[in-house]
Design an enzyme around this catalytic site. Structure first.
Site, PDB file in Angstrom:
ATOM      1  N   GLY A  24     -15.623 -13.447 -42.699  1.00  0.00           N
ATOM      2  CA  GLY A  24     -14.886 -14.586 -42.229  1.00  0.00           C
ATOM      3  C   GLY A  24     -14.462 -14.678 -40.872  1.00  0.00           C
ATOM      4  O   GLY A  24     -15.226 -14.281 -40.047  1.00  0.00           O
ATOM      5  N   GLU A  25     -13.662 -15.608 -40.604  1.00  0.00           N
ATOM      6  CA  GLU A  25     -13.075 -15.863 -39.131  1.00  0.00           C
ATOM      7  C   GLU A  25     -14.041 -16.432 -38.300  1.00  0.00           C
ATOM      8  O   GLU A  25     -14.151 -16.107 -36.946  1.00  0.00           O
ATOM      9  CB  GLU A  25     -12.324 -14.634 -38.543  1.00  0.00           C
ATOM     10  CG  GLU A  25     -13.129 -13.283 -38.341  1.00  0.00           C
ATOM     11  CD  GLU A  25     -12.443 -12.101 -37.778  1.00  0.00           C
ATOM     12  OE1 GLU A  25     -12.943 -11.692 -36.865  1.00  0.00           O
ATOM     13  OE2 GLU A  25     -11.364 -11.860 -38.309  1.00  0.00           O
ATOM     14  N   ALA A  26     -15.045 -17.162 -38.988  1.00  0.00           N
ATOM     15  CA  ALA A  26     -16.087 -17.602 -37.936  1.00  0.00           C
ATOM     16  C   ALA A  26     -17.134 -16.710 -37.531  1.00  0.00           C
ATOM     17  O   ALA A  26     -18.142 -16.892 -36.827  1.00  0.00           O
ATOM     18  CB  ALA A  26     -15.817 -18.606 -37.129  1.00  0.00           C
TER      19      ALA A  26
END
Lengths: 338, 338
Positions: free
Chosen positions: B304-306
């Site tokens: 996650g977290e881009a």
């Protein structure tokens, strides 16, 4: 530097391959486990960082002297109507590489690669492999040596590619002679030949395999009988890189077919190599499977000239950016899993 | 700038979506056909260049002001034992983003992205969605608006990601309420919870779906009833970006689940978006299929977290490097196909 002075030297180099540094791999794995992310959550980026650590013998490896090399050669079988493009395009594309206008120029610049183009006797195509060995022993050794010489001192990543009108026909023959299967299993549209052209390619590969059926099936004989100068050079570069523990990124079908004869004799030859991508050329997926390589990208590219591998360099840079740049749980004061 | 002042404004924005510029796409396709390579041989890199051309309304688009935005939120269901990490990690990771130690910091730097972190009321987790709507209408509108405000002026590529302990549970509920299927179809290990934890997640998602079964199934209600602030913000950012014709790169399962409610109402919402990667989270492949998105990368990432989208930015840069930097057949004097 390794030299391929005769076929025995080549065979000896292939038989005894160095290994990566286990302590560096272990240290890299320990660092990955300490970084602020769930264990394993960067997936293959973690594996890539540890793989580079092993070959560089550094827990925190860097890519600072990466080199793309594109080998170019011409093929006797080009006269048999197996390509969508005329044979003079090999020379024209070499000129395009040298003037900076090709895809590999743009992609090398983006990926931080120096680019070397090695044109191998373009005015002397290989012999038509349906009638004779494509290369003499001396010619094959010279091409292997040209590959070995293209691995520069201090190189920390070698990115390999090729250019050669008709070389997807030679590649199909290399794959079939290395791993078996029928010509139809390994022949595809290459740069975009039509259905009739594919039928001609299949017939040419079948004729080549039949002509050389009685010859020994070993890496050297396969490379010289049905390959080309650029595929032999790739094989030489991969082998020379291994003996200097330089990690390698392979490009598409032709590049992988160039090492198929080596891998058939010693499957460990791929341990210092990653497949940059899976090409749209149908035989590439089968070839990657036989080589035991899981491609990093699958973008339907089918250009060659190291273009897919150059894009994959960006993923290696991402792997190292995270591996080197992230904070540990302790440094950041982040709680671990409960 | 678009504002989500009430649910009607949100619904109107989702109902009427702008299209890309057809002339720019056509011009980009014509340029690709003129470059020194077999037609189509750069595969998806060609498609990416033409897609960016359409949204930028430029035949030769550039990425010069790309922005990654990571939205963070906390979840009431975190108290139900659905995550491998304690809820305070959301705030700790926001601090890590702000001090530069997370994967997205390293990857944003490599990919040439400015990074904005938007922490959404971390001291006010959503309500437990098995007992009540996760967000009030006003809270959901505020989160949508925070997403819209995070699209900067002049932005030419928006890269979206999230952080929020327990948000893969909310994401599973968002996906199930948007596309149907059982909880088990959408629940996975997230950051790495064990088998018993997965069973708890499934039970929580089932309970949430049952609690809200009688409520209207539309994008706004789904976002507020079972989503979180960060997922509503992603939805708001994607919708606001569309109205400004800013192309978007989506990250993994949670990011895609955030737009599932929008796509269920209007499938065209994904036209200005690409999926950066396919996550290792099992529900992501199913979700991408429902959204009609073919991921650019498949590297078993699940952070996650881009992070996956940031890596995929490198492929967009490769696409534009080739599109803009290559010579044409005419410029290079290379023969075309016969």
């Amino acid at each position: 530097m390794i030299r391929f002075t005769d076929r025995a030297a080549f065979g000896a180099a292939l038989a005894k391959l160095p290994s990566p540094d286990p302590a560096a791999i272990e240290a890299a794995r320990a660092r990955q486990a300490s970084l602020t992310k769930p264990p394993g959550s960067l997936g293959r980026l973690e594996d890539i960082a540890c793989w580079l650590a092993g070959w560089h013998a550094e827990a925190r490896p860097r890519i600072e002297q990466a080199r793309a090399v594109v080998f170019a050669g011409n093929h006797g079988v080009a006269a048999l109507g197996v390509s969508a493009f005329p044979a003079e395009v090999t020379r024209q594309m070499v000129a395009n590489f040298e003037s900076g206008g090709a895809a590999i120029n743009a992609l090398s610049k983006l990926a931080g690669l120096t680019l070397e183009v090695v044109a191998l006797d373009l005015d002397r195509p290989t012999a038509d492999f349906t009638q004779a060995p494509a290369l003499s022993e001396a010619e094959c050794l010279a091409a292997l040596d040209a590959g070995a010489r293209a691995v520069p001192d201090g190189c920390d990543l070698l990115v390999l590619g090729e250019m050669g009108i008709a070389n997807s026909t030679a590649a199909a023959a290399l794959a079939a002679r290395s791993y078996g299967g029928d010509a139809v299993d390994w022949v595809g549209p290459g740069t975009g030949i039509d259905r009739a052209g594919i039928a001609r390619k299949i017939a040419v590969v079948e004729a080549g395999l039949a002509f050389h059926a009685e010859a020994p099936i070993d890496a050297f004989e396969t490379l010289r009988r049905v390959g080309g100068r650029e595929t032999a050079a790739i094989a030489g570069a991969v082998l020379a890189a291994r003996h200097r523990r330089v990690p390698v990124l392979l490009d598409g079908f032709i590049c992988c077919a160039a090492i198929a004869p080596l891998a058939a004799d010693n499957p460990a030859i791929v341990d210092h190599a990653l497949a940059g991508h899976r090409s749209a050329e149908p035989g590439h997926a089968r070839l990657l499977d036989r080589l035991g390589l899981d491609p990093l990208l699958s973008l339907d590219m089918r250009l060659g000239e190291a273009s897919g591998a150059a894009v994959a360099v960006l993923l290696l840079r991402a792997a190292l950016a995270a591996h080197d740049g992230m904070a540990t749980f302790a440094e950041a004061g982040v709680s671990g899993a409960t």
